[in-house]
Design an enzyme around this catalytic site. Structure first.
Site, PDB file in Angstrom:
ATOM      1  N   ARG A 117      -2.657  -3.078  -7.122  1.00  0.00           N
ATOM      2  CA  ARG A 117      -2.083  -3.827  -6.013  1.00  0.00           C
ATOM      3  C   ARG A 117      -1.206  -4.956  -6.546  1.00  0.00           C
ATOM      4  O   ARG A 117      -1.586  -5.657  -7.496  1.00  0.00           O
ATOM      5  CB  ARG A 117      -3.180  -4.409  -5.128  1.00  0.00           C
ATOM      6  CG  ARG A 117      -3.758  -3.380  -4.158  1.00  0.00           C
ATOM      7  CD  ARG A 117      -2.675  -2.851  -3.231  1.00  0.00           C
ATOM      8  NE  ARG A 117      -3.178  -2.039  -2.146  1.00  0.00           N
ATOM      9  CZ  ARG A 117      -3.058  -0.706  -2.065  1.00  0.00           C
ATOM     10  NH1 ARG A 117      -2.478  -0.023  -3.039  1.00  0.00           N
ATOM     11  NH2 ARG A 117      -3.508  -0.051  -1.012  1.00  0.00           N
ATOM     12  N   CYS A 153     -10.244  -2.738  20.600  1.00  0.00           N
ATOM     13  CA  CYS A 153     -10.099  -3.442  21.889  1.00  0.00           C
ATOM     14  C   CYS A 153     -11.448  -3.938  22.392  1.00  0.00           C
ATOM     15  O   CYS A 153     -11.520  -4.813  23.235  1.00  0.00           O
ATOM     16  CB  CYS A 153      -9.426  -2.540  22.917  1.00  0.00           C
ATOM     17  SG  CYS A 153     -10.518  -1.259  23.610  1.00  0.00           S
ATOM     18  N   ARG A 197      -5.560   2.401  18.236  1.00  0.00           N
ATOM     19  CA  ARG A 197      -5.663   3.204  17.007  1.00  0.00           C
ATOM     20  C   ARG A 197      -4.291   3.332  16.361  1.00  0.00           C
ATOM     21  O   ARG A 197      -3.261   3.190  17.020  1.00  0.00           O
ATOM     22  CB  ARG A 197      -6.246   4.581  17.296  1.00  0.00           C
ATOM     23  CG  ARG A 197      -5.316   5.509  18.025  1.00  0.00           C
ATOM     24  CD  ARG A 197      -5.886   6.897  18.056  1.00  0.00           C
ATOM     25  NE  ARG A 197      -7.142   6.934  18.799  1.00  0.00           N
ATOM     26  CZ  ARG A 197      -7.790   8.058  19.117  1.00  0.00           C
ATOM     27  NH1 ARG A 197      -7.304   9.226  18.765  1.00  0.00           N
ATOM     28  NH2 ARG A 197      -8.906   8.031  19.798  1.00  0.00           N
ATOM     29  N   CYS A 209     -13.093   0.239  25.020  1.00  0.00           N
ATOM     30  CA  CYS A 209     -12.971   1.680  25.262  1.00  0.00           C
ATOM     31  C   CYS A 209     -14.222   2.422  24.761  1.00  0.00           C
ATOM     32  O   CYS A 209     -15.091   1.844  24.099  1.00  0.00           O
ATOM     33  CB  CYS A 209     -11.721   2.221  24.581  1.00  0.00           C
ATOM     34  SG  CYS A 209     -11.845   2.293  22.799  1.00  0.00           S
ATOM     35  N   CYS A 215       0.884  -1.177   0.000  1.00  0.00           N
ATOM     36  CA  CYS A 215       0.000   0.000   0.000  1.00  0.00           C
ATOM     37  C   CYS A 215       0.917   1.220   0.000  1.00  0.00           C
ATOM     38  O   CYS A 215       2.057   1.147   0.453  1.00  0.00           O
ATOM     39  CB  CYS A 215      -0.878  -0.047   1.247  1.00  0.00           C
ATOM     40  SG  CYS A 215      -1.756   1.482   1.649  1.00  0.00           S
ATOM     41  N   HIS A 216       0.398   2.352  -0.451  1.00  0.00           N
ATOM     42  CA  HIS A 216       1.279   3.525  -0.527  1.00  0.00           C
ATOM     43  C   HIS A 216       1.791   3.958   0.849  1.00  0.00           C
ATOM     44  O   HIS A 216       2.864   4.533   0.964  1.00  0.00           O
ATOM     45  CB  HIS A 216       0.606   4.690  -1.263  1.00  0.00           C
ATOM     46  CG  HIS A 216       1.607   5.492  -2.032  1.00  0.00           C
ATOM     47  ND1 HIS A 216       1.454   5.882  -3.332  1.00  0.00           N
ATOM     48  CD2 HIS A 216       2.833   5.953  -1.649  1.00  0.00           C
ATOM     49  CE1 HIS A 216       2.534   6.550  -3.717  1.00  0.00           C
ATOM     50  NE2 HIS A 216       3.382   6.607  -2.716  1.00  0.00           N
ATOM     51  N   THR A 217       1.038   3.657   1.901  1.00  0.00           N
ATOM     52  CA  THR A 217       1.474   4.037   3.254  1.00  0.00           C
ATOM     53  C   THR A 217       2.821   3.377   3.596  1.00  0.00           C
ATOM     54  O   THR A 217       3.682   3.996   4.226  1.00  0.00           O
ATOM     55  CB  THR A 217       0.387   3.665   4.284  1.00  0.00           C
ATOM     56  OG1 THR A 217      -0.879   4.110   3.777  1.00  0.00           O
ATOM     57  CG2 THR A 217       0.630   4.318   5.622  1.00  0.00           C
ATOM     58  N   HIS A 277       1.367  -3.997   5.933  1.00  0.00           N
ATOM     59  CA  HIS A 277       0.166  -4.017   6.770  1.00  0.00           C
ATOM     60  C   HIS A 277      -1.055  -4.544   6.025  1.00  0.00           C
ATOM     61  O   HIS A 277      -2.101  -4.708   6.621  1.00  0.00           O
ATOM     62  CB  HIS A 277      -0.129  -2.618   7.324  1.00  0.00           C
ATOM     63  CG  HIS A 277      -0.387  -1.605   6.259  1.00  0.00           C
ATOM     64  ND1 HIS A 277       0.616  -1.059   5.504  1.00  0.00           N
ATOM     65  CD2 HIS A 277      -1.540  -1.089   5.806  1.00  0.00           C
ATOM     66  CE1 HIS A 277       0.078  -0.231   4.630  1.00  0.00           C
ATOM     67  NE2 HIS A 277      -1.230  -0.239   4.774  1.00  0.00           N
ATOM     68  N   GLU A 278      -0.928  -4.811   4.722  1.00  0.00           N
ATOM     69  CA  GLU A 278      -2.077  -5.332   3.967  1.00  0.00           C
ATOM     70  C   GLU A 278      -1.786  -6.804   3.711  1.00  0.00           C
ATOM     71  O   GLU A 278      -0.846  -7.116   2.959  1.00  0.00           O
ATOM     72  CB  GLU A 278      -2.189  -4.540   2.652  1.00  0.00           C
ATOM     73  CG  GLU A 278      -3.535  -4.657   1.981  1.00  0.00           C
ATOM     74  CD  GLU A 278      -3.705  -3.667   0.827  1.00  0.00           C
ATOM     75  OE1 GLU A 278      -3.917  -2.477   1.058  1.00  0.00           O
ATOM     76  OE2 GLU A 278      -3.608  -4.118  -0.329  1.00  0.00           O
ATOM     77  N   CYS A 331     -14.676   2.102  20.987  1.00  0.00           N
ATOM     78  CA  CYS A 331     -15.144   0.789  20.543  1.00  0.00           C
ATOM     79  C   CYS A 331     -16.617   0.591  20.895  1.00  0.00           C
ATOM     80  O   CYS A 331     -17.340  -0.101  20.192  1.00  0.00           O
ATOM     81  CB  CYS A 331     -14.271  -0.314  21.129  1.00  0.00           C
ATOM     82  SG  CYS A 331     -12.646  -0.373  20.364  1.00  0.00           S
ATOM     83  N   CYS A 341      -6.566  -3.501   4.079  1.00  0.00           N
ATOM     84  CA  CYS A 341      -6.324  -2.052   4.203  1.00  0.00           C
ATOM     85  C   CYS A 341      -7.017  -1.296   3.074  1.00  0.00           C
ATOM     86  O   CYS A 341      -8.126  -0.832   3.223  1.00  0.00           O
ATOM     87  CB  CYS A 341      -4.834  -1.708   4.243  1.00  0.00           C
ATOM     88  SG  CYS A 341      -4.585   0.083   4.214  1.00  0.00           S
ATOM     89  N   CYS A 369     -10.184   3.367  18.205  1.00  0.00           N
ATOM     90  CA  CYS A 369      -9.929   2.704  19.498  1.00  0.00           C
ATOM     91  C   CYS A 369      -8.835   3.433  20.291  1.00  0.00           C
ATOM     92  O   CYS A 369      -7.786   3.751  19.756  1.00  0.00           O
ATOM     93  CB  CYS A 369      -9.510   1.263  19.220  1.00  0.00           C
ATOM     94  SG  CYS A 369      -8.965   0.370  20.670  1.00  0.00           S
TER      95      CYS A 369
END
Ligand code: NAD
Ligand code: ZN
Length: 379
Positions: A372, A99, A117, A102, A47-49, A69-70, A105, A177, A113
Site C-alpha cells: 500500500r 443503511c 451496496r 433494510c 487499491c487495485h480496484t 476509496h481507501e 442490514c 478497504c 445493504c
C-alpha cells in the site's frame, strides 16, 4: 465551522480519461445534502480496484471521475438528517454502505445493504442523482460513493464508519478497504479451523491480509500463489509456508495444489481479480469440506466455468465484498483490533508520498511493487 453550508474549493486528482495520468485540479465541492457528510480527507491509499476503473479495460468507462476509496478523514460538516456524525468526528469511508434499516442490514449474515451496496457504475449521489464535484460548472463523477482522491469529498452517512479518534489515521486508513476485506474474507467467510491448510491466491495487500486471517486462525500450512515470484519474500512475514508460481508448472495450478496437499486445501481465498485464478481457487479445495472464497473484482465480461461435479463432490464456493464486515457496525471494532495490537497494519504500508505525487502510487501498483502507498493530503 466557517465552511459549513458553503462550496469548498480544494485540490483533487481527476481522471479525465482511461489510463491517462491523473491531474491535480482545483475542484468545487458542494455542501452535503440530506443524509450526506462532507469529509476532509487526511490520508488516502491506492487499491487495485481504483486502477481497474481508471484503466477501464474490463469495466464501464465513467469519466471525468474522482477515484479513491481507501482513506481516513475528519467530518467537516453534515447535511440534513445526519444525527450519527458531527464535525470533528474521525471516519473511514467505505465503498459499500450500511443503511441500518433494510433486510440485509437487519440480517446478521449479510453486509449487502439494499440502499448502499457497492455500485461501480454510478458516478453521482443516490439522494438526487447529482455530483457534488465540479470544475468551472462541469460535473466530475464520483466513484463507489467515496471519491477520496480529493481534499474534501461528500459521502452518504451510511458509508462512513466513526472510529476511535485516538487511532492514527495515517495507519488505519488502510482498514477502510483492502486490509479489512482480506482479513474478513478469511475470518468471517472462509473460517479455517486451527491446523488447517489454506491457499491464498494473489499476494497483494488484500491477499496478505487474508493470509493474516489464516495465521490468526491457527492455520498450520499457508500456501501463497502468485505469478510474481518477488511476492514470496514479503509473504513470509505474513506466515506463508509454501509458495507456488503457476508459471513454474505445465499443468493447472489446482492440480499442483491437490498433489501438494494430498487431496486439496481446506480453505482457499482468491484475491487476484483473474477469473482463471478464481476457478483454480475453487477447484483446489478438498472434496467433502473445502471452501473457496472469491474476493478479486472480475472483468465485466468474465464467466466462471467449472464442472458441476465439483459441487456434487461437496466443494463450496463463496464470495464476499468487504470481508462480510458491516461498515458502520463492524469496522470500528477492526480499528480496535489494531489499537489492542492484535492486528498490525504497518507491515502493509510500504510507501508514502505527498498527494501531488499520486501517479507514483499508480506506477508502483502497475509494477507490482510494494503493498500500500499512502498519499498525504496535507503535504
Ligand atoms: P494487488 O495488485 O496488489 O495484488 C494482486 C496480486 O495478484 C498481485 O500480486 C498479482 O501478481 C497477483 N495475480 C494476478 N493474477 C494472478 C493469477 N492469475 N494467479 C495468481 N496470482 C495472480 O491488488 P490488491 O489491492 O491486493 O487487490 C486484490 C484484488 O482484490 C483486486 O481484484 C481488487 O479489485 C480486489 N478487491 C476486492 C474487494 C472486495 O470487497 N471484494 C475489496 C478490495 C479489493
Ligand atoms: Zn441497508
Amino acid at each position: 465551522m466557517a465552511t459549513a453550508g458553503k462550496v469548498i474549493k480544494c485540490k483533487a486528482a481527476v481522471a479525465w480519461e482511461a489510463g491517462k495520468p491523473l491531474s491535480i485540479e482545483e475542484v468545487e465541492v458542494a455542501p452535503p445534502q440530506a443524509m450526506e457528510v462532507r469529509v476532509k480527507i487526511l490520508y488516502t491509499a491506492l487499491c487495485h480496484t481504483d486502477v481497474y476503473f481508471w484503466e477501464a479495460k474490463g469495466q464501464t468507462p465513467v469519466f471525468p471521475r474522482i477515484l479513491g476509496h481507501e482513506a481516513g478523514g475528519i467530518v467537516e460538516s453534515v447535511g440534513e438528517g445526519v444525527t450519527d456524525l458531527a464535525p470533528g468526528d474521525h471516519v473511514l469511508p467505505v465503498f459499500t454502505g450500511e443503511c441500518k434499516e433494510c433486510a440485509h442490514c437487519k440480517s446478521e449474515e449479510s453486509n449487502m445493504c439494499d440502499l448502499l451496496r457497492i455500485n461501480v457504475d454510478r458516478g453521482v449521489m443516490i439522494g438526487d442523482g447529482k455530483s457534488r464535484f465540479s470544475i468551472n460548472g462541469q460535473p466530475m463523477f464520483h466513484f463507489v460513493g467515496t471519491s477520496t482522491f480529493s481534499e474534501y469529498t461528500v459521502i452518504h452517512v451510511g458509508c462512513l464508519a466513526k472510529i476511535n479518534p485516538e487511532a492514527p489515521l495515517d495507519k488505519v486508513c488502510v482498514l477502510s478497504c483492502g486490509i479489512s476485506t482480506g482479513l474478513g474474507a478469511t475470518l468471517n467467510v472462509a473460517k479455517p479451523v486451527k491446523g488447517s491448510t489454506v491457499a491464498i491466491f494473489g499476494l497483494g495487500a488484500v491477499g496478505l491480509a487474508a493470509m493474516e486471517g489464516a495465521r490468526l486462525s491457527g492455520a498450520s500450512r499457508i500456501i501463497g500463489v502468485d505469478l510474481n515470484p518477488a511476492k514470496y519474500e514479503q509473504a513470509k512475514k505474513f506466515g506463508c509456508t509454501d509458495f507456488v508460481n503457476p508459471k513454474d508448472h505445465n499443468k493447472p495450478v489446482q492440480e499442483v495444489l491437490i498433489e501438494m496437499t494430498n487431496g486439496g486445501v481446506d480453505r482457499s481465498v482468491e484475491c487476484t481479480g483473474s477469473v482463471n485464478a478464481m476457478i483454480s481457487a475453487f477447484e483446489c479445495v478438498h472434496d467433502g469440506w473445502g471452501v473457496a472464497v472469491l474476493v478479486g473484482v472480475p472483468h465485466r465480461e468474465d464467466q466462471f466455468k467449472t464442472h458441476p461435479m465439483n459441487f456434487l463432490n461437496e466443494k463450496t464456493l463463496k464470495g464476499t465484498f468487504f470481508g462480510n464486515y458491516k461498515p458502520r457496525t463492524d469496522l470500528p471494532n477492526v480499528v480496535e483490533m489494531y489499537m489492542k495490537k492484535e492486528l498490525e497494519v504497518e507491515k502493509f504500508i510500504t510507501h508514502s508520498v505527498p498527494f501531488s505525487e499520486i501517479n507514483t502510487a499508480f506506477d508502483l501498483m502497475l509494477k507490482g511493487e510494494g503493498l500500500r502507498c499512502i498519499m498525504r493530503m496535507e503535504d
